[in-house]
Enzyme design. Structure first.
Site, PDB file in Angstrom:
ATOM      1  N   THR A 289     -14.240 -12.481  11.383  1.00  0.00           N
ATOM      2  CA  THR A 289     -14.309 -11.726  12.636  1.00  0.00           C
ATOM      3  C   THR A 289     -13.024 -11.915  13.429  1.00  0.00           C
ATOM      4  OG1 THR A 289     -16.693 -11.991  12.671  1.00  0.00           O
ATOM      5  CG2 THR A 289     -15.634 -11.484  14.779  1.00  0.00           C
TER       6      THR A 289
ATOM      7  N   ASN B  76      12.357 -25.377  13.792  1.00  0.00           N
ATOM      8  CA  ASN B  76      11.579 -25.911  14.909  1.00  0.00           C
ATOM      9  C   ASN B  76      12.147 -27.198  15.489  1.00  0.00           C
ATOM     10  OD1 ASN B  76      10.510 -26.213  12.132  1.00  0.00           O
ATOM     11  ND2 ASN B  76       9.387 -27.909  13.035  1.00  0.00           N
TER      12      ASN B  76
ATOM     13  N   THR C 273       0.779 -21.234  10.513  1.00  0.00           N
ATOM     14  CA  THR C 273       0.402 -22.049   9.346  1.00  0.00           C
ATOM     15  C   THR C 273      -0.358 -21.179   8.351  1.00  0.00           C
ATOM     16  OG1 THR C 273       0.316 -24.070  10.656  1.00  0.00           O
ATOM     17  CG2 THR C 273      -0.933 -24.066   8.596  1.00  0.00           C
TER      18      THR C 273
ATOM     19  N   CYS D 245       5.133 -31.894  14.826  1.00  0.00           N
ATOM     20  CA  CYS D 245       4.056 -31.684  13.861  1.00  0.00           C
ATOM     21  C   CYS D 245       3.965 -32.828  12.866  1.00  0.00           C
ATOM     22  CB  CYS D 245       4.269 -30.385  13.107  1.00  0.00           C
ATOM     23  SG  CYS D 245       4.581 -29.018  14.194  1.00  0.00           S
TER      24      CYS D 245
ATOM     25  N   SER E 175       3.617 -16.587  15.459  1.00  0.00           N
ATOM     26  CA  SER E 175       2.557 -17.343  16.113  1.00  0.00           C
ATOM     27  C   SER E 175       2.610 -17.085  17.617  1.00  0.00           C
ATOM     28  CB  SER E 175       2.790 -18.830  15.828  1.00  0.00           C
ATOM     29  OG  SER E 175       1.755 -19.590  16.398  1.00  0.00           O
ATOM     30  N   ALA E 176       1.442 -16.826  18.242  1.00  0.00           N
ATOM     31  CA  ALA E 176       1.444 -16.475  19.668  1.00  0.00           C
ATOM     32  C   ALA E 176       1.790 -17.665  20.568  1.00  0.00           C
ATOM     33  CB  ALA E 176       0.071 -15.923  20.062  1.00  0.00           C
ATOM     34  N   HIS E 177       1.386 -18.891  20.163  1.00  0.00           N
ATOM     35  CA  HIS E 177       1.525 -20.007  21.109  1.00  0.00           C
ATOM     36  C   HIS E 177       2.963 -20.520  21.237  1.00  0.00           C
ATOM     37  CE1 HIS E 177       1.800 -23.804  18.630  1.00  0.00           C
ATOM     38  NE2 HIS E 177       1.283 -23.031  17.703  1.00  0.00           N
TER      39      HIS E 177
HETATM   40  N1  PMP Z   1       6.463 -22.717  11.350  1.00  0.00           N
HETATM   41  C1  PMP Z   1       7.241 -23.236  12.304  1.00  0.00           C
HETATM   42  C2  PMP Z   1       8.723 -23.111  12.186  1.00  0.00           C
HETATM   43  C3  PMP Z   1       6.665 -23.876  13.403  1.00  0.00           C
HETATM   44  O1  PMP Z   1       7.442 -24.401  14.356  1.00  0.00           O
HETATM   45  C4  PMP Z   1       5.253 -23.975  13.487  1.00  0.00           C
HETATM   46  C5  PMP Z   1       4.584 -24.689  14.646  1.00  0.00           C
HETATM   47  N2  PMP Z   1       5.002 -26.021  14.807  1.00  0.00           N
HETATM   48  C6  PMP Z   1       4.488 -23.411  12.460  1.00  0.00           C
HETATM   49  C7  PMP Z   1       5.118 -22.792  11.418  1.00  0.00           C
HETATM   50  C8  PMP Z   1       2.988 -23.469  12.502  1.00  0.00           C
HETATM   51  O2  PMP Z   1       2.518 -22.590  13.467  1.00  0.00           O
HETATM   52  P1  PMP Z   1       1.031 -22.646  14.039  1.00  0.00           P
HETATM   53  O3  PMP Z   1       1.013 -23.775  15.023  1.00  0.00           O
HETATM   54  O4  PMP Z   1       0.834 -21.305  14.678  1.00  0.00           O
HETATM   55  O5  PMP Z   1       0.113 -22.840  12.892  1.00  0.00           O
END
Ligand code: PMP
Length: 403
Positions: A244, A155, A76, A331, A203-205
């Protein structure tokens, strides 16, 4: 033995791989230093971890220089920094941005914010397959276009855009190309050189790493991209992202990426096999199942299907204690609007309300897939039994075929 509930929502987030946790642990315990403290051991070892992770990340995306990797809190923030950062810095060059209607909200809402500041945004449509058309992109470009922002993989439906071709168009017309690779990094190959990408969000997660850790690749030559920062302060990250650094998160990011790249070929082959099997079983046991978006140009672990006559939300309620999946985008689940991505594919209202996203991942097994197919088939049958519309349609179908 299957352990319930089954997690099958890997486009929403992924569990932390235990190998990643081990790589993070030292920086959560003894090595707690601030990577900006240059004058003692604690700071130096934290800085070393950050720079090793930066160099690894550079390698995995094919970047030339480690300093082109900027650490952020996630995709994000990376998307916001890329789009706002370029738009604000290059405003004198032009005020036009091109994106697509199926981008993540962190791209769409950033664009709509910039519209309020006087930027003009073109939202490219997608085909029924969920892919943009290159001729639409070419036609949308004007001499005011400064940025193209198109995601790598979606996504919700997992469809993969022709990123290298988009990069080529962008290069030819001297326009910066930003690509949101949150869903694709570590799942399918990425190379910022051959794909002509100038800015890349990760994004790591989404790749079995920790939440709250991300990166933005910013090209430093051919062309050199500069950014207007979003956050001001201590001047970390070339002063593009003060604050930081999240050292354990960054160490986890790099370890997660390392594992994902090393195991990509095997993992994607396995996930594709599981996904194919799941869809085959659905089609065998459930009449009127539709896959949303291209099956060919798609992340191996994603299956987004509509079960006609069954409200996605009702199905979720019935199965979600046992199988964790999503309807529409995780989301944007505060609204019960049909997903804007499915609408963009031309999936009609009712059918768009019936979609479920099955996101397979690293720890799913063939047994879990078999269980899911049966469990979902039973739930769909149950819901259809109480659907007047379904019964009506079946009646009409039988009377028309028994003439
Ligand atoms: N872009 C896409 C295509 C995503 O799937 C997501 C997470 N749902 C994001 C951006 C946002 O990532 P983050 O959760 O790391 O902020």
């Amino acid at each position: 033995m299957i352990k319930l509930p089954i997690y099958m929502d890997h486009q929403s987030t992924t569990p932390l791989d235990s190998r990643v946790l081990s790589a993070m642990k030292p920086y959560l315990e003894g090595m707690f230093g601030n990577a900006s403290s240059r004058h003692h051991r604690f700071g130096v070892e934290a800085r070393e971890a950050v720079e090793t992770a930066r160099e690894q990340t550079r390698k995995y995306i094919g970047a030339r220089h480690a300093k082109e990797v900027v650490w952020t809190s996630g995709a994000t923030e990376s998307n916001n920094l890329a789009i706002q950062g370029v738009s604000h810095l290059y405003r004198k060059r032009g005020n036009h941005i091109i994106t697509s209607v199926i981008e993540h909200k962190s791209v769409l809402d950033t664009c709509s914010f910039l519209e309020g500041e006087g930027f003009r945004i073109t939202y490219l449509p997608v085909t029924q397959e969920g892919i943009i058309r290159l001729q639409d992109l070419e036609q949308a470009i004007t001499d005011q276009t400064i940025l193209i922002s198109i995601m790598h993989a979606n996504n919700e439906i997992g469809t993969i855009q022709p990123v290298a071709e988009i990069g080529e168009v962008a290069k030819k017309r001297n326009i910066f190309f930003h690509c949101d690779a949150s869903q694709s990094a570590g799942k399918i190959p990425i190379d910022v050189q051959t794909m002509g990408i100038d800015l890349l969000s990760i994004s790591a997660h989404k790749m079995y790493g920790p939440k709250g850790a991300g990166a933005l690749y910013v090209r430093s030559e051919n062309p050199r991209v500069r950014l207007q920062p979003l956050i001001f302060g201590g001047g970390q990250e070339e002063a593009w992202r003060s604050g930081t650094l999240n050292v354990p998160g960054i160490a986890g990011f790099a370890k997660a990426f390392e594992i994902a790249v090393a195991e990509m070929a095997d993992e994607s082959e396995r996930l594709l096999r599981l996904r194919t099997q799941l869809f085959e079983w659905f089609r065998k046991y459930i009449p009127e199942v539709h896959c949303n978006g291209s099956l060919q140009y798609r992340l191996p672990g994603n299956l987004n299907v509509s079960f006609a006559y069954v409200e996605g939300e009702a199905l979720l309620e019935l199965i979600n204690q046992t199988i964790a999946v999503s309807s529409g985008s995780a989301c944007s689940q505060t609204t019960l609007e049909p997903s804007y991505v499915l609408k963009a594919l031309g999936v009609q209202g009712d059918l768009a309300h019936t979609s479920i996203r099955f996101g397979l991942g690293r720890f799913n097994t063939a047994e879990e897939v078999m269980f899911t197919a049966h469990y979902v088939a039973e739930a769909v049958a149950k819901l259809r039994e109480s659907s007047a519309l379904y019964k009506e349609t079946q009646k009409k179908l039988t009377s028309s075929t028994t003439v």
